[in-house]
Design a protein around this motif. Sequence first.
Motif, PDB file in Angstrom:
ATOM      1  N   UNK A  43     -38.904   6.880 -10.711  1.00  0.00           N
ATOM      2  CA  UNK A  43     -38.412   6.922 -12.082  1.00  0.00           C
ATOM      3  C   UNK A  43     -37.518   8.146 -12.292  1.00  0.00           C
ATOM      4  N   UNK A  44     -37.920   9.282 -11.718  1.00  0.00           N
ATOM      5  CA  UNK A  44     -37.114  10.499 -11.827  1.00  0.00           C
ATOM      6  C   UNK A  44     -35.754  10.298 -11.172  1.00  0.00           C
ATOM      7  N   UNK A  45     -35.736   9.716  -9.992  1.00  0.00           N
ATOM      8  CA  UNK A  45     -34.469   9.470  -9.286  1.00  0.00           C
ATOM      9  C   UNK A  45     -33.595   8.497 -10.069  1.00  0.00           C
ATOM     10  N   UNK A  46     -34.226   7.493 -10.672  1.00  0.00           N
ATOM     11  CA  UNK A  46     -33.489   6.522 -11.492  1.00  0.00           C
ATOM     12  C   UNK A  46     -32.836   7.210 -12.690  1.00  0.00           C
ATOM     13  N   UNK A  47     -33.582   8.066 -13.382  1.00  0.00           N
ATOM     14  CA  UNK A  47     -33.049   8.737 -14.565  1.00  0.00           C
ATOM     15  C   UNK A  47     -31.930   9.716 -14.200  1.00  0.00           C
ATOM     16  N   UNK A  92     -42.626  12.745 -16.148  1.00  0.00           N
ATOM     17  CA  UNK A  92     -41.289  12.722 -15.551  1.00  0.00           C
ATOM     18  C   UNK A  92     -40.221  12.746 -16.637  1.00  0.00           C
ATOM     19  N   UNK A  93     -40.407  11.957 -17.679  1.00  0.00           N
ATOM     20  CA  UNK A  93     -39.435  11.928 -18.780  1.00  0.00           C
ATOM     21  C   UNK A  93     -39.301  13.315 -19.413  1.00  0.00           C
ATOM     22  N   UNK A  94     -40.410  14.017 -19.521  1.00  0.00           N
ATOM     23  CA  UNK A  94     -40.384  15.374 -20.086  1.00  0.00           C
ATOM     24  C   UNK A  94     -39.564  16.312 -19.204  1.00  0.00           C
ATOM     25  N   UNK A  95     -39.791  16.271 -17.888  1.00  0.00           N
ATOM     26  CA  UNK A  95     -39.057  17.162 -16.987  1.00  0.00           C
ATOM     27  C   UNK A  95     -37.571  16.808 -16.947  1.00  0.00           C
ATOM     28  N   UNK A  96     -37.256  15.539 -17.034  1.00  0.00           N
ATOM     29  CA  UNK A  96     -35.854  15.128 -17.119  1.00  0.00           C
ATOM     30  C   UNK A  96     -35.253  15.636 -18.428  1.00  0.00           C
ATOM     31  N   UNK A  97     -36.076  15.719 -19.461  1.00  0.00           N
ATOM     32  CA  UNK A  97     -35.628  16.292 -20.730  1.00  0.00           C
ATOM     33  C   UNK A  97     -35.131  17.719 -20.540  1.00  0.00           C
ATOM     34  N   UNK A  98     -35.830  18.481 -19.701  1.00  0.00           N
ATOM     35  CA  UNK A  98     -35.377  19.840 -19.397  1.00  0.00           C
ATOM     36  C   UNK A  98     -34.046  19.826 -18.640  1.00  0.00           C
ATOM     37  N   UNK A  99     -33.900  18.868 -17.722  1.00  0.00           N
ATOM     38  CA  UNK A  99     -32.647  18.762 -16.981  1.00  0.00           C
ATOM     39  C   UNK A  99     -31.485  18.438 -17.924  1.00  0.00           C
ATOM     40  N   UNK A 100     -31.758  17.615 -18.927  1.00  0.00           N
ATOM     41  CA  UNK A 100     -30.727  17.311 -19.929  1.00  0.00           C
ATOM     42  C   UNK A 100     -30.385  18.554 -20.746  1.00  0.00           C
ATOM     43  N   UNK A 176     -39.988  15.752 -27.564  1.00  0.00           N
ATOM     44  CA  UNK A 176     -39.838  14.872 -28.720  1.00  0.00           C
ATOM     45  C   UNK A 176     -38.388  14.522 -29.075  1.00  0.00           C
ATOM     46  N   UNK A 177     -37.431  15.316 -28.616  1.00  0.00           N
ATOM     47  CA  UNK A 177     -36.030  15.018 -28.903  1.00  0.00           C
ATOM     48  C   UNK A 177     -35.301  14.422 -27.698  1.00  0.00           C
ATOM     49  N   UNK A 178     -35.981  14.460 -26.529  1.00  0.00           N
ATOM     50  CA  UNK A 178     -35.326  13.943 -25.328  1.00  0.00           C
ATOM     51  C   UNK A 178     -36.191  12.927 -24.575  1.00  0.00           C
ATOM     52  N   UNK A 179     -37.414  13.298 -24.209  1.00  0.00           N
ATOM     53  CA  UNK A 179     -38.259  12.398 -23.429  1.00  0.00           C
ATOM     54  C   UNK A 179     -38.602  11.118 -24.196  1.00  0.00           C
ATOM     55  N   UNK A 180     -39.076  11.255 -25.424  1.00  0.00           N
ATOM     56  CA  UNK A 180     -39.443  10.065 -26.199  1.00  0.00           C
ATOM     57  C   UNK A 180     -38.254   9.143 -26.458  1.00  0.00           C
ATOM     58  N   UNK A 181     -37.083   9.658 -26.892  1.00  0.00           N
ATOM     59  CA  UNK A 181     -35.923   8.775 -27.048  1.00  0.00           C
ATOM     60  C   UNK A 181     -35.526   8.100 -25.738  1.00  0.00           C
ATOM     61  N   UNK A 182     -35.653   8.815 -24.607  1.00  0.00           N
ATOM     62  CA  UNK A 182     -35.340   8.209 -23.310  1.00  0.00           C
ATOM     63  C   UNK A 182     -36.227   6.999 -23.040  1.00  0.00           C
ATOM     64  N   UNK A 183     -37.523   7.165 -23.263  1.00  0.00           N
ATOM     65  CA  UNK A 183     -38.477   6.092 -23.013  1.00  0.00           C
ATOM     66  C   UNK A 183     -38.267   4.920 -23.965  1.00  0.00           C
ATOM     67  N   UNK A 184     -37.903   5.241 -25.207  1.00  0.00           N
ATOM     68  CA  UNK A 184     -37.710   4.204 -26.219  1.00  0.00           C
ATOM     69  C   UNK A 184     -36.397   3.456 -26.023  1.00  0.00           C
ATOM     70  N   UNK A 185     -35.292   4.194 -25.909  1.00  0.00           N
ATOM     71  CA  UNK A 185     -33.979   3.565 -25.802  1.00  0.00           C
ATOM     72  C   UNK A 185     -33.798   2.824 -24.480  1.00  0.00           C
ATOM     73  N   UNK A 186     -34.451   3.324 -23.418  1.00  0.00           N
ATOM     74  CA  UNK A 186     -34.367   2.645 -22.125  1.00  0.00           C
ATOM     75  C   UNK A 186     -35.323   1.483 -22.003  1.00  0.00           C
TER      76      UNK A 186
END
Length: 228
Positions: A43-47, A92-100, A176-186
């Motif tokens: 999932x991390x590689x996909x994101x 994973x979504x949270x850590x990708x949030x940091x990358x964003x 809450x501003x990056x991980x959750x929207x990623x999971x929802x919009x994707x």
Amino acid sequence: MAPLILVFVLLFIVTTLPSLWTKAILTKHRKPHPDIPGTGLQFAEHLVEKLQLDKVTVEETEEGDHYDPVSKTVRISSANAHSNSLTAITTVAHEIGHALQDKEDYPELKQRTALVERAALMQKFAGMALMITPLLIPLAHTPMVALITFAAGFIAMGVPVIIHLSTLPVEFDASFKRALPLLKEGQYLSKKDQKTAKRILFACAMTYVAASLSSLFNLWKWLKALKR
């Protein structure tokens, strides 16, 4: 004595219970999820590819999940790297949030990264100063020794407070501003699972709040001890 006991009881509630609650939440949702097709690492590689985080790499680690803004690396713990649980995917979504955040030059992340780097040097200075202070006292009858001791103690106790407080907005934004929207919009999770993911992220956020309160309490105890 009663007020002091009350303080310690409240401290236990705000610092220990959030950690226990977070551990229970994460453990509860670590079981394999039938509707999630890939592992945390996949999932991390996909994101990373989907979000065009070109300079970011993904790797498994034994040190715990985190994003390293210096090496541009999302590190996923072994427990989450090979799991398709809600805990793994949400983490994973949270850590990708940091990358964003890093990609977008989020000021608070840059400030925290710089602070952590400087803090390491300051903590070394504080440790050395506290070690040599007893040797200086018999040799120098000057307020400078007391000043050095105070500065070293303040760095040792105060820097963690600053780091923890600077961490809070960074972690809340990533969750809450990056991980959750990623999971929802994707549409990676159902609406029911999105609510669970939000609960997982909130539980983790409370551990940062607890750490901040604990470091503030330690600083308060140290300052109070100086007045005696």
